[in-house]
Motif scaffolding. Structure first.
Motif, short mmCIF file in Angstrom:
data_model
loop_
_atom_site.label_atom_id
_atom_site.label_comp_id
_atom_site.label_asym_id
_atom_site.label_seq_id
_atom_site.Cartn_x
_atom_site.Cartn_y
_atom_site.Cartn_z
N PRO A 1 0.81 -1.23 0.00
CA PRO A 1 0.00 0.00 0.00
C PRO A 1 0.84 1.27 0.00
N THR A 2 2.04 1.22 0.57
CA THR A 2 2.91 2.40 0.55
C THR A 2 3.36 2.69 -0.87
N VAL A 3 3.75 1.66 -1.60
CA VAL A 3 4.18 1.85 -2.98
C VAL A 3 3.03 2.37 -3.84
N LEU A 4 1.85 1.78 -3.70
CA LEU A 4 0.72 2.24 -4.50
C LEU A 4 0.39 3.69 -4.22
N ALA A 5 0.41 4.07 -2.94
CA ALA A 5 0.12 5.46 -2.60
C ALA A 5 1.17 6.40 -3.18
N ALA A 6 2.43 6.01 -3.10
CA ALA A 6 3.50 6.84 -3.64
C ALA A 6 3.35 7.03 -5.15
N ALA A 7 2.84 6.01 -5.83
CA ALA A 7 2.67 6.07 -7.29
C ALA A 7 1.35 6.72 -7.69
N GLY A 8 0.49 7.03 -6.72
CA GLY A 8 -0.81 7.58 -7.06
C GLY A 8 -1.74 6.57 -7.69
N ILE A 9 -1.53 5.29 -7.39
CA ILE A 9 -2.33 4.21 -7.96
C ILE A 9 -3.22 3.62 -6.87
N PRO A 10 -4.52 3.56 -7.09
CA PRO A 10 -5.40 2.98 -6.07
C PRO A 10 -5.30 1.46 -6.05
N ALA A 11 -5.65 0.88 -4.94
CA ALA A 11 -5.77 -0.57 -4.89
C ALA A 11 -6.90 -0.98 -5.84
N PRO A 12 -6.66 -1.92 -6.74
CA PRO A 12 -7.69 -2.26 -7.72
C PRO A 12 -8.87 -2.98 -7.09
N THR A 13 -10.04 -2.75 -7.66
CA THR A 13 -11.22 -3.49 -7.22
C THR A 13 -11.36 -4.81 -7.98
N THR A 14 -10.97 -4.80 -9.25
CA THR A 14 -10.95 -6.03 -10.04
C THR A 14 -9.67 -6.08 -10.86
N VAL A 15 -9.13 -7.28 -11.01
CA VAL A 15 -7.96 -7.52 -11.85
C VAL A 15 -8.29 -8.70 -12.76
N LYS A 16 -8.27 -8.42 -14.06
CA LYS A 16 -8.58 -9.43 -15.07
C LYS A 16 -9.91 -10.11 -14.78
N GLY A 17 -10.86 -9.29 -14.36
CA GLY A 17 -12.21 -9.76 -14.14
C GLY A 17 -12.48 -10.38 -12.79
N VAL A 18 -11.46 -10.45 -11.92
CA VAL A 18 -11.61 -11.07 -10.61
C VAL A 18 -11.71 -9.99 -9.54
N ARG A 19 -12.75 -10.03 -8.75
CA ARG A 19 -12.91 -9.08 -7.66
C ARG A 19 -11.81 -9.29 -6.63
N GLN A 20 -11.19 -8.20 -6.18
CA GLN A 20 -10.03 -8.30 -5.30
C GLN A 20 -10.41 -8.19 -3.82
N ASP A 21 -9.68 -8.96 -3.01
CA ASP A 21 -9.85 -8.87 -1.56
C ASP A 21 -9.22 -7.58 -1.03
N PRO A 22 -9.70 -7.10 0.10
CA PRO A 22 -9.08 -5.90 0.70
C PRO A 22 -7.61 -6.16 1.04
N ILE A 23 -6.82 -5.10 0.99
CA ILE A 23 -5.42 -5.15 1.38
C ILE A 23 -5.33 -5.02 2.89
N ASP A 24 -4.47 -5.83 3.51
CA ASP A 24 -4.35 -5.82 4.97
C ASP A 24 -3.39 -4.74 5.48
N GLY A 25 -2.40 -4.37 4.68
CA GLY A 25 -1.38 -3.45 5.14
C GLY A 25 -1.86 -2.00 5.16
N VAL A 26 -1.03 -1.15 5.77
CA VAL A 26 -1.32 0.28 5.83
C VAL A 26 -0.19 1.04 5.14
N ASP A 27 -0.54 2.21 4.61
CA ASP A 27 0.43 3.09 3.96
C ASP A 27 1.35 3.68 5.03
#
Length: 795
Positions: free
Chosen positions: A460-486
């Motif tokens: 989550p720290t890397v995604l936040a630094a890149a301005g990229i949100p955690a995806p809701t779906t990847v290749k059509g698969v709904r994603q589980d919540p991320i456990d870590g914190v920024d």
């Protein structure tokens, strides 16, 4: 529409791949029409300002090893990055290799991604399958689908073992399965630094040279990482990169050029207890532990330095000198990668995580350490007497050795904490010093950060630094919540309140829970006591309670003073364990290795296996089990017509210089060599050369029986006619290690000096090779502890 994405629809980047957008205007008939214009095609790129990302993950390095965190081993690269960035003193891993790596790359707790243990000990229980669910896309896949270039260079120990052969499947390999565009390294828990098992992508490749020519794996990995980074910036300078550099050092075997070990001669002569005291004092000076912290006690199962056999002391000292050289050498290779990024002008724009260890220091080297880990793994530790170890002292760390240091050194490398790798309950197993460096991302320089964090916080720290949100779906698969914190809230403010306030830990029944400054923990199993060593039911485990706000090192157990708080923490562990698929708790060791009990697929079932020319890159686990029984190997070959040259070269080998066997031709004669751990080699040769033409050559081993590792009679046949015979007085009962098996050649270290390294391919033609094993199997007598040691060493 995102200006960086051409036709791609602006979805906030939460749907990956980012969906394309069809052109909404009028399509004209003639392209020469002035109105027949279209937006230019723009390559996919991350949001503006996204940094490059470098994640460095070392292997089996305790908190108290590196000079950066007060240890005795010089790590100038980590110190340089810390001087220009931040040192995190309460950063945590899972206590074991595969789980830490899976958690790092997914941002989820290890059981949630099926990695409750190492891949070799996977079971069919949901938290332990070693199969990452598609609902937890890894960091590389997310970044790549957002326009990053990505590479994994080094160790990968996240591939389910039944998917590690040359036939895959490859959907959980680093590339393509885990989202990396490029992979160069090894798949598994460990490899030989001098003779590694290497893949580029999914293709087996050879090291560029021999140890005598200057080859060393960590140096090779650094070279590859540097070449990849330079190419990325040369060809796509506007495209940020993600480089995951995980060299596999300093996992055993502890291999390093001698001059690096020699830098530490004499520095550890007073032993591991004195080293702990010195390290603890330096840690206080650096502020990586508070001035009022207490040095935890050495548990009785870890021997005192003064109680060690006097004859062993020179060996023990050299073990630590060798390890120290290995760690400094590894840090130097990391420095070369960092320097290369700096030379292309990219370092200030690179977010660096330098995680100094994927768990605590390894206590898997026995109480006295080992020169060749295969000897003790096969239950033959009595061979490694003080006299034997002393006689091999000059070779320790070199290509003829496969060493690991003693438990006492591992404990010292985890100063000031209790216990070591595998022990998820205590900080010695899970607390790893970490450096974060990002000059353009934050202004702080050379400061400490004491907030509680965990390896799941990196994603989550890397995604936040890149301005990229955690995806809701990847290749059509709904994603589980991320456990870590920024972790970015800590960048400007060393006094910011913790945001990672709850974290469970569990490994082989060793378990703990952290919550808002308190920890409740119970150690269920000791790492080097592998089978039936727990000796206690889970409900009978003794829990300890620590107030980490006043007791940094878990030195003062308060369970008797605060029973109500202990019970609250135990309940919280149950809640977190249930939520993360930790249950059922599994302290089995031997049973988890066996496919028929654990529920994982078997790699080489049955009693017969046919191998064909061109097959290679097979590991020992991919070959039918021939140990502790009679067996035969038959090959149909064409012997060349040239009577002067005759037939020469390898038919099939298993293992290498540290132990193995080889069936080959020398001077036209079929020959078999059995190498018992490099200590003794038995050669059986045909009496006469095989004539030109097509022949079946065979080696038969008639096992004596009566137990494990026994001897037997070797007979060589040509076209069914016996042509040579000999005897083996003893054999290895468990395993020869991790070198590749190839049909028609010996591609790594040689089993025997009878043929050269490299140029040893069979000069005729091989039609097929068949291995048959007998019914006189004694493997049921194998000590379960030895099987577990083999599995645990390789992680």
């Amino acid at each position: 529409m995102d200006s960086n994405d051409g036709y791609r629809r602006d979805t906030g980047r939460q749907i990956l791949p980012i969906p394309p957008e069809t052109y909404p205007g009028t399509i004209l008939y003639d392209a020469k029409d002035p109105d027949a214009t279209f937006p230019p095609i723009r390559p996919l790129r991350p949001p503006a300002g996204a940094p490059n990302v470098l994640i460095v993950l070392l292997d089996d390095v305790g908190f108290g090893a590196s000079s950066t965190f007060g240890g005795p081993v010089a790590t100038p690269t980590a110190e340089r990055l810390a001087g220009g960035g931040l040192k995190y003193t309460r950063f945590h891993t899972t206590a074991l290799c595969s789980p830490t790596r899976a958690a790092l790359l997914t941002g989820r707790n290890h059981h949630r991604v099926g990695m409750g243990g190492i891949t070799e000990m996977a079971t069919s229980s949901p938290g332990y399958t070693s199969v990452r669910p598609d609902t937890c896309a890894p960091l590389a896949e997310i970044l790549t689908l957002n326009g990053y270039s990505s590479a994994h260079v080094g160790k990968c120990h996240e591939v389910p073992i039944w998917e590690t052969s040359p036939v895959g499947p490859f959907d959980r390999w680093p590339s393509p399965g885990n989202g990396f565009e490029y992979f160069y390294g090894f798949v598994g828990g460990e490899t030989d630094q001098w003779y590694p098992t290497l893949h580029e992508g999914t293709r087996r490749v050879e090291p560029w040279g021999t140890p005598e020519e200057g080859y060393h794996l960590t140096e090779d990995l650094a070279d590859r990482a540097i070449s990849w980074v330079r190419q990325q910036k040369a060809l796509a300078p506007d495209k940020p990169f993600f480089l995951y550099f995980a060299p596999g050092a300093t996992h055993a075997p502890h291999h390093v050029p001698e001059e690096w070990a020699d830098k530490y001669r004499g520095r550890f002569d007073d032993g591991w207890d004195a080293l702990r005291e010195r390290t603890f004092a330096r840690q206080k000076e650096l502020g990586v532990v508070p001035a009022d912290a207490e040095l935890t006690r050495r548990h009785e199962v870890i021997p005192a330095w003064e109680d060690m056999d006097e004859a062993l002391l020179p060996v023990l000292r050299r073990q630590m000198e060798n390890y120290a050289g290995f760690l400094e050498h590894t840090d130097h290779q990391v420095g070369r990668v960092v320097d290369a990024i700096d030379e292309i002008g990219a370092l200030d724009d690179t977010l660096v995580f330098y995680i100094i260890g994927d768990n605590g220091a390894s206590a898997e080297g026995t109480l006295q350490g080992t020169f060749n880990e295969l000897i003790s793994l096969n239950g033959m530790a009595e061979i490694e007497t003080p006299e034997f170890l002393t006689s091999q002292l000059d070779k320790l760390g070199g290509p003829e050795s496969s060493p690991h240091y003693a438990v006492g050194w591992a404990h010292a490398m985890d100063t000031p904490y209790q216990w070591t790798k595998q022990v998820a309950s205590h900080w010695g197993g899970t607390r790893n010093g970490t450096v974060v460096h990002w000059p353009h991302g934050f202004a702080a320089r050379g400061e400490l950060r004491h907030q509680f964090h965990h390896v799941i916080d990196v994603l989550p720290t890397v995604l936040a630094a890149a301005g990229i949100p955690a995806p809701t779906t990847v290749k059509g698969v709904r994603q589980d919540p991320i456990d870590g914190v920024d972790m970015a809230y800590t960048f400007p403010d060393g006094a910011a309140p913790d945001r990672h306030v709850t974290q469970y830990f569990e490994m082989f029944g060793n378990r703990g829970i952290y919550h808002r400054g308190w920890t409740a923990v119970t150690k269920h199993r000791t790492p080097w006591q592998t089978v039936d060593a727990a000796g206690v039911a889970f409900d009978d485990d003794v829990w300890e309670l620590y107030d980490c706000t006043t007791d940094w090192t878990q030195a003062r157990d308060l369970s008797g003073d605060h029973p109500d708080r202990l019970h609250e923490m135990q309940r919280l562990f149950l809640i977190e364990a249930t939520r993360n698929s930790v249950f059922p708790l599994d302290d089995r060791m031997f049973e988890r290795v066996l496919p028929q009990i654990s529920g994982k697929p078997s790699l080489a079932p049955g009693k017969r296996q046919v191998l064909l020319p061109g097959m290679g890159g097979l590991l020992e686990m991919h070959i039918v089990n021939w140990r502790n029984r009679s067996w035969s190997l038959t090959a149909q070959v064409d012997v060349p017509e040239d009577p002067a040259a005759g037939a020469k070269g390898v038919i099939l080998t298993l293992g290498g210089h540290a132990g193995g066997w080889a069936f080959y031709f020398k001077d036209g004669r079929p020959t078999f060599c059995y190498n018992l751990f490099g200590l003794e080699r038995t050669h059986v040769r045909a009496e006469q050369p095989a004539p030109p033409g097509t022949h079946q050559v065979r080696v038969e081993f008639a096992y004596d029986g009566g137990g494990l590792g026994k001897g037997g009679t070797i007979t060589l046949f040509t076209d069914g006619r016996p042509v040579g015979a000999g005897r083996l007085e003893r054999t290895e009962p468990i395993g020869f290690g991790y070198e590749f098996t190839d049909v028609g050649r010996d591609g790594q270290s040689t089993v025997t000096p009878d043929y050269p390294r490299g140029d040893n391919a069979f000069t005729g033609r091989i039609h097929w090779v068949r291995i048959d094993v007998g019914d006189d199997d004694h493997s049921h007598l194998v000590d379960p502890g030895d099987v577990v040691r083999v599995a645990m060493y390789r992680q």
